[in-house]
Scaffold this active site. Structure first.
Site, PDB file in Angstrom:
ATOM      1  CG  ASP A  66      -1.950   1.003   1.246  1.00  0.00           C
ATOM      2  OD1 ASP A  66      -2.703   1.025   0.264  1.00  0.00           O
ATOM      3  OD2 ASP A  66      -2.023   1.797   2.192  1.00  0.00           O
ATOM      4  CB  THR A  99      -1.870   6.030  -1.836  1.00  0.00           C
ATOM      5  OG1 THR A  99      -1.635   4.629  -1.708  1.00  0.00           O
ATOM      6  CG2 THR A  99      -3.099   6.398  -1.040  1.00  0.00           C
TER       7      THR A  99
END
Ligand code: ADP
Ligand code: MG
Length: 549
Positions: A66, A99
């Site tokens: 992530d 992101t």
């Protein structure tokens, strides 16, 4: 170097030891730092992206894919690099997914600008070109987007699945996607024809020790607390729930009043009086018809005893946020004093129960009627697994919510980026001049997304880009990189869908960060930060370690 001459006298405006970098050299260093950040996370992009293992100074290990988590854990110090981290954080706050895309795009925009700066194109021109390009992208994205409403649960599920591909959640993706969609749909509200979703109404709890398949959507709330007394029932069906923000305790006198007791009967009377007061308090709860009590404050031992005797499931010192969520989930109202509880303010849940999860007792408030707050209890075998599933779930929930709020989705797999690049190159030809070069640079930067996806799939990135351009020229707007088959395909047909907002937000904030960094031509580092022994080049420490990643 920080001295100016005036009449032969040097004038110093900065304290001794301050480091300063100006002009092109300042720009180049900022760009290098931003590129380093983008490079650090680029390989994690997409379903076939790699993971990063990070350890902090305490030795705690995080394994993740992530983007924003990696950037936060890296504790980046360089000021320009930090701005790229900000891009990822904004993306996380605004959309909850995308992101990596946003940060990689910002870094690549700067990398492309470097070549223009080397050709002596002034940063102001580049900034202007980037602004035009950004506007074009936003318009074009809106054109290729497809409408999505609350009724399109299949589409929403595809979006949740796309958000989770490549994370550890892969195996249980279908099942988790359904939970994410159900949760978001449950808490969504329609105001003036617009869908509004407050993600605070979806509480994500995580507990390791069971397989991911045991992850569940609780139509109500999961609270990390047990009932206060073992004499209380562990299960209450058809729960009528009192929510109270007042203590069931005798108030300590504020002044130091001494009570003089001269004979034992007086002592007894005093104790009796206390008992009576507490019994009265409990009676008020009982009189309201409640069989369950959530109290935001404390409970006297004796009050607990009376509550247990009345068979009332009670939890004390419940967090304010949980009290609010309970009100939204059960339809109850939080009473500020005991006298305020009325039966019409009681909330409802089909079942309130205490369950031991991973050795810890938790309270589940389940089966509420049309709950406007829900919980997702995320499970996974080990702590690292459950953490990564939790992050995947956050991405899925965020993706579904932002799709609904904007009401639009786009295909993924680098297809929108390829389409935008095509659109920009057409625009660049019309604009001409030096801005044309900046718009072309923007188009090249966007292609980092399909290029990286191709690399992660082990196919030739140049061939892939050529094929993509071909397809898009032919009008296949959703042609993208099928990373599993290792070829260019129509991503809309493959049902790889993403929220429109992932793309608009990523492009806007990446472009804005790049513009901001490009406008800087002077970097001054106060002596305190450099510590005297920082790396050469006027930069604070911390950047050196990044380049190896
Ligand atoms: P981010 O942090 O930017 O969301 P991810 O690692 O989640 O990074 O990767 C997102 C990218 O992967 C997007 O461009 C998305 O379209 C792409 N992607 C997701 N699923 C697929 C798929 N099945 N095939 C091809 N590309 C995909
Ligand atoms: Mg993602």
């Amino acid at each position: 170097m920080n001295g100016q001459q005036y009449g032969g006298q040097p004038i110093y405006i900065l304290p001794e030891g301050a480091l300063r970098e100006q002009g092109k050299s300042a720009q180049k260093q900022n760009i290098a730092a931003a590129k380093a950040v983008a490079d650090a996370i680029r390989t994690t992009l997409g379903p076939r992206g790699m993971d990063k293992m990070l350890t902090d100074s305490m030795g705690d290990v995080v394994i993740t894919n992530d983007g924003v988590t990696i950037l936060e854990e890296m504790e980046i110090q360089h000021p320009a690099a930090k701005m790229i981290v900000e891009v990822a954080k904004t993306q996380d706050d605004e959309v909850g997914d995308g992101t990596t895309t946003a940060a990689v795009l910002a870094g690549t925009l700067l990398k492309e600008s470097e070549a223009l700066i080397d050709q002596n194109i002034h940063p102001t021109i580049i900034v202007q070109g980037f602004r035009l390009a950004k506007e074009t992208c936003l318009k074009a994205l809106d054109k290729i987007a497809i409408p999505v409403t609350l009724k399109d649960t299949d589409v929403l599920r595809e979006i949740a699945m796309t958000a989770m591909t490549g994370k550890n959640a892969e195996a249980a993706k279908d099942f988790l996607a359904k939970i994410a969609v159900d949760a978001v749909v449950a808490v969504s509200e329609t105001e003036n024809g617009k869908v509004v979703i407050d993600l605070d109404n979806i509480k994500l709890e995580k507990k390791h020790g069971a397989s991911t398949d045991n992850t569940e959507l609780v139509r109500g709330l999961v609270i990390d607390k047990e009932r206060v007394h073992t004499g209380m029932p562990t299960k209450v069906r058809e729960a009528k729930i009192a929510l109270i923000n007042a203590a069931l305790e005798i108030k300590e006198t504020e002044t130091d009043a001494a009570i003089r007791i001269t004979d034992p009967s007086q002592m007894q009377a005093f104790v009796d009086q206390e008992e009576k007061t507490l019994r009265n308090m409990v009676d008020k709860v009982v009189a309201s018809g409640a069989n369950t009590l959530f109290c935001q404050k404390g409970l006297d031992d004796l009050a607990q005893h009376f509550l247990a005797k009345n068979g009332i499931y009670t939890v004390r010192r419940v967090k304010k946020s949980d009290m609010d969520a309970l009100a939204r989930a059960t339809g109850g109202k939080v009473a500020m004093t005991l006298d305020d509880i009325e039966s019409s303010d009681l909330g409802y849940a089909g079942l309130v129960e205490e369950v031991k999860i991973a050795g810890e007792a938790m309270t589940f408030v389940r089966d509420c009627k049309e709950p406007k707050a829900v919980s997702i209890l995320v499970r996974g075998g080990t702590e690292h697994v459950v953490d990564e599933i939790h992050r995947a779930m956050e991405d899925a929930v965020g993706g579904v919510a932002s799709t609904l709020e904007v009401g639009k989705a786009v295909a993924g797999g680098g297809s929108p980026e390829a389409e935008l690049a095509r659109e920009l190159r057409r625009q660049a030809d019309k604009v001409g001049g030096r801005e044309q070069l900046a718009i072309d640079a923007f188009a090249n930067a966007l292609e980092i997304i399909p290029r990286t996806l191709a690399e992660s799939a082990g196919i030739d990135p140049i061939d892939t880009l050529v094929e993509l351009r071909n397809q898009h020229d032919k009008g296949v707007v959703s042609a993208g990189v099928d990373v599993f088959a290792g070829k260019v395909s129509d991503m809309a047909k493959l049902k790889v869908l993403e929220p429109l907002k992932i793309k608009t937000q990523a492009i806007s904030s990446a472009a804005e960060a790049a513009e901001m960094i490009l406008r800087i031509d002077d970097v001054i580092v106060a002596s305190k930060l450099s510590g005297g022994g920082g790396p050469p080049g006027g930069m604070p420490p911390g950047m050196g370690g990044m380049e190896g990643m």
